[in-house]
Design a protein around this motif. Structure first.
Motif, short mmCIF file in Angstrom:
data_model
loop_
_atom_site.label_atom_id
_atom_site.label_comp_id
_atom_site.label_asym_id
_atom_site.label_seq_id
_atom_site.Cartn_x
_atom_site.Cartn_y
_atom_site.Cartn_z
N ARG A 353 35.95 31.78 38.34
CA ARG A 353 34.66 31.60 39.02
C ARG A 353 33.60 32.59 38.57
NH1 ARG A 353 36.34 32.79 44.26
NH2 ARG A 353 34.18 32.54 44.89
N TYR A 354 34.03 33.78 38.14
CA TYR A 354 33.05 34.80 37.76
C TYR A 354 33.01 35.06 36.24
CZ TYR A 354 32.81 35.41 42.76
OH TYR A 354 32.63 35.17 44.10
N THR A 355 33.54 34.09 35.49
CA THR A 355 33.46 34.20 34.03
C THR A 355 32.70 32.98 33.49
OG1 THR A 355 35.55 35.38 33.99
CG2 THR A 355 34.81 34.44 31.90
N ILE A 381 31.30 38.35 34.36
CA ILE A 381 30.03 39.04 34.67
C ILE A 381 30.23 40.51 35.03
CG2 ILE A 381 28.85 36.92 35.39
CD1 ILE A 381 29.40 37.72 38.30
N GLY A 382 31.45 40.87 35.41
CA GLY A 382 31.72 42.27 35.76
C GLY A 382 31.08 42.67 37.09
N ILE A 383 31.33 43.88 37.50
CA ILE A 383 30.86 44.35 38.81
C ILE A 383 30.29 45.76 38.65
CG2 ILE A 383 31.56 44.79 41.22
CD1 ILE A 383 34.19 43.15 40.35
N VAL A 398 29.18 40.42 46.02
CA VAL A 398 28.15 41.08 45.20
C VAL A 398 26.98 40.10 45.05
CG1 VAL A 398 27.65 42.07 42.94
CG2 VAL A 398 29.91 42.42 43.99
N ASP A 399 27.33 38.87 44.70
CA ASP A 399 26.28 37.87 44.51
C ASP A 399 26.60 36.69 45.44
OD1 ASP A 399 24.66 35.82 43.71
OD2 ASP A 399 24.91 36.18 41.55
N ARG A 400 25.90 36.67 46.58
CA ARG A 400 26.21 35.70 47.64
C ARG A 400 26.10 34.26 47.13
NH1 ARG A 400 26.88 36.45 53.06
NH2 ARG A 400 26.95 38.68 52.66
N GLY A 408 33.34 29.95 47.05
CA GLY A 408 33.96 31.16 47.63
C GLY A 408 33.72 31.26 49.13
N THR A 409 34.66 31.88 49.80
CA THR A 409 34.51 32.09 51.25
C THR A 409 34.21 33.56 51.54
OG1 THR A 409 36.86 32.56 51.46
CG2 THR A 409 36.17 30.27 51.82
N GLY A 410 34.36 34.41 50.54
CA GLY A 410 34.16 35.85 50.77
C GLY A 410 35.40 36.50 51.38
N LEU A 411 36.49 35.74 51.45
CA LEU A 411 37.71 36.28 52.07
C LEU A 411 38.86 36.46 51.07
CD1 LEU A 411 37.73 34.16 55.35
CD2 LEU A 411 37.15 36.56 55.13
N THR A 438 39.14 43.74 35.22
CA THR A 438 40.60 43.61 35.27
C THR A 438 41.03 43.92 36.69
OG1 THR A 438 40.77 44.35 32.99
CG2 THR A 438 42.80 44.38 34.30
N PHE A 439 41.65 42.95 37.34
CA PHE A 439 42.21 43.13 38.68
C PHE A 439 43.72 43.23 38.54
CE2 PHE A 439 38.81 42.30 41.82
CZ PHE A 439 37.77 41.98 40.94
N SER A 440 44.32 44.35 39.01
CA SER A 440 45.77 44.54 38.85
C SER A 440 46.45 44.71 40.20
CB SER A 440 46.05 45.80 38.02
OG SER A 440 45.30 45.77 36.83
P1 ADP Z 1 34.48 35.23 47.09
O1 ADP Z 1 34.95 34.08 47.85
O2 ADP Z 1 33.04 35.55 47.32
O3 ADP Z 1 34.83 35.18 45.64
P2 ADP Z 1 36.31 37.41 47.13
O4 ADP Z 1 36.78 38.22 48.27
O5 ADP Z 1 37.33 36.69 46.35
O6 ADP Z 1 35.23 36.46 47.74
O7 ADP Z 1 35.53 38.38 46.16
C1 ADP Z 1 34.59 39.26 46.69
C2 ADP Z 1 33.50 39.52 45.69
O8 ADP Z 1 34.04 40.22 44.58
C3 ADP Z 1 32.95 38.25 45.10
O9 ADP Z 1 31.91 37.74 45.90
C4 ADP Z 1 32.45 38.73 43.76
O10 ADP Z 1 31.15 39.25 43.88
C5 ADP Z 1 33.39 39.87 43.38
N1 ADP Z 1 34.41 39.44 42.40
C6 ADP Z 1 35.69 39.08 42.68
N2 ADP Z 1 36.37 38.80 41.55
C7 ADP Z 1 35.51 39.03 40.54
C8 ADP Z 1 35.61 38.93 39.11
N3 ADP Z 1 36.73 38.55 38.49
N4 ADP Z 1 34.51 39.22 38.38
C9 ADP Z 1 33.38 39.62 38.99
N5 ADP Z 1 33.21 39.72 40.32
C10 ADP Z 1 34.26 39.43 41.08
#
Ligand code: ADP
Length: 453
Positions: A353-355, A381-383, A398-400, A408-411, A438-440
């Motif tokens: 979703r964020y790539t 897109i990174g954070i 980060v970006d609603r 996304g639900t934000g959860l 990178t999420f680990s």
């Molecule tokens: P959402 O449903 O909004 O994706 P998440 O709890 O999964 O809710 O993620 C929270 C926030 O973290 C997202 O809104 C997004 O801004 C950021 N995020 C999560 N995963 C990534 C990612 N792989 N790359 C960039 N931003 C991310």
């Protein structure tokens, strides 16, 4: 006749006779023979000898009484039970009664001291602060928690008026107004981040018990709870408003075009699905948070799970990304298969979703010292760094609009965090704005089930 009342430390050996018997015993054993001798001497003309014997007897009696009196005075000055004096005659009675009185007094004193110690220990064990105030609101006693809560010192502040030590106006007003049915809250000057609830309970007509309770965490939970309800309401209101709006429009239309009908229905379906996803995620989160939630554990084949996740990620991506696997480890995990699938799947779907299209996503299962790590690396897109610590908060985005656009639900990350916590695992996030993330998920060695083949 000699009556020894407490010749030993153990008064169970005391022989008790009525004082009147002792009086007659004494007359018989001393006074009568001496009297007879004096009478005999006087009768046979030895008046001088009789007088001398009387004087000698009186002197001995006087000396004996003075000796007992001296013993009694000396003992009363330091009435230890170990050195109780021996005494004869009626003095023995006096000594015995005083000795027993002293013994009773000491027993009562010991009992009182033990009760006081128990009370003090009980008050020290309380999680709340306790301060005893006298009729002039001076501190008589306080426990260690009260010292910590109010910044008091038992050495320094005993006997001082509480209002001189805590000068916050509403606290001073509370103490002075004497309306103690309610409590007041305050941030103590020495610890402004702490929130205390303070209440006074009057007792014994003039004394007061001031009780303090640290409600900082409670207040925080209250804020989180209020924010959560506001967020959920907000998340549900938007799709409900959209669905309601479409339904009203359709109702107002006399003969809605088949095409418009389908389009509106489709949009309403999207909003309904959005609400469905939100409710699903809320239920998952609530299940993960509840202690009583079923959490069966079994060996989970993670290499196989990674393959499944890669397959799901590819179908979610619809061919827009390059998705690869790096399998550097064959270990399984002891855990809950559904929770692990949900947590690791959330990380993979976020990567999609964020790539942006054309980017790459790598799912990796590898060892890291004794731990094992599942990671999802994307070129998305990174954070920005200031957001990273807050990403696992519920509804933090980060970006609603991007989150909503991609369903996304934000959860998602809140679910990941809780599912990992139940496996004693932690989430590590490395990201650079515009460069990817990178999420680990790092699992401890106790969870690892090594596979030899
Ligand atoms: P959402 O449903 O909004 O994706 P998440 O709890 O999964 O809710 O993620 C929270 C926030 O973290 C997202 O809104 C997004 O801004 C950021 N995020 C999560 N995963 C990534 C990612 N792989 N790359 C960039 N931003 C991310």
């Amino acid at each position: 006749m000699t009556d020894t009342f407490f010749s030993s430390k153990n008064d169970t050996k005391i022989k008790r006779y009525p004082p009147i018997m002792k009086f007659w015993g004494r007359i018989l054993s001393y006074a009568l023979p001496i009297g007879a001798m004096v009478w005999g001497l006087a009768k046979f003309g030895h008046t001088k000898e009789a007088l001398g014997l009387s004087c000698a007897a009186l002197l001995i009696a006087l000396f004996s009484q003075l000796k007992q009196l001296f013993k009694l005075t000396a003992w009363l000055l330091d009435p230890t039970l170990e050195t109780s004096p021996d005494a004869t005659g009626n003095w023995g009675d006096v000594f015995m009664m005083l000795y027993q009185q002293e013994k009773r007094r000491r027993k009562d004193q010991r009992k009182l001291a033990a009760t006081l110690t128990r009370f003090t220990r009980g008050a020290e064990a309380l999680p709340d602060g306790v301060v005893v105030l006298d009729e002039n609101d001076r501190i008589e006693w306080c426990n260690a928690v009260a010292e910590r809560h109010l910044g008091l010192s038992r050495k320094r502040d005993m006997g001082l008026t509480i209002n001189y030590l805590i000068r916050q106006p509403h606290f001073v007003e509370y103490v002075n107004n004497e309306r103690y049915t309610e409590s007041v809250t305050m941030h103590p000057d020495h610890a402004p981040d702490t929130l205390l609830s303070v209440q006074i309970f009057p007792f014994e007509a003039t004394l007061k018990l001031l009780v303090t309770r640290d409600i900082t965490q409670l207040e925080k939970i209250g804020v989180v709870h209020r924010d959560f309800v506001a967020n959920v309401s907000h998340e549900l209101r938007t799709p409900l408003t959209v669905v309601g709006g479409f339904l009203e429009t359709l109702l107002d239309m006399e003969n809605p075009d088949q095409e418009i009908n389908r389009r509106y229905m489709g949009m309403m379906l999207d909003q309904t699905r959005r609400m469905e996803r939100l409710v699903e995620d809320l239920l998952t989160l609530s299940r993960l948070e509840s202690q009583s939630g079923q959490h069966r554990e079994e060996p989970v084949n993670i290499p196989r799970l990674v393959e499944i996740l890669a397959h799901e990620t590819r179908s979610l991506s619809g061919g827009k990304h390059t998705i690869s696997i790096e399998m550097e480890c064959t270990d399984w995990l002891n855990g809950n298969p559904d929770e692990l699938h949900s947590a690791l799947g959330n990380l993979a779907s976020n990567a999609v979703r964020y790539t942006p299209a054309g980017g790459s996503i790598t799912l990796k299962w590898a060892k890291q010292g004794d731990d094992v790590v599942f990671s999802v690396k994307d070129s998305g897109i990174g954070i920005e760094p200031q957001h990273i610590a807050r990403l696992t908060e519920r509804f933090y985005r980060v970006d609603r609009s991007r989150s909503r656009e991609t369903g996304g639900t934000g959860l998602g990350l809140a679910i990941v965090k809780h599912a990992l916590l139940r496996h004693q695992a932690r989430l590590e996030i490395h990201s650079e704005s515009g460069q990817g993330s990178t999420f680990s998920a790092v699992f401890p060695s106790e969870r690892v089930l090594p596979q030899n083949n």
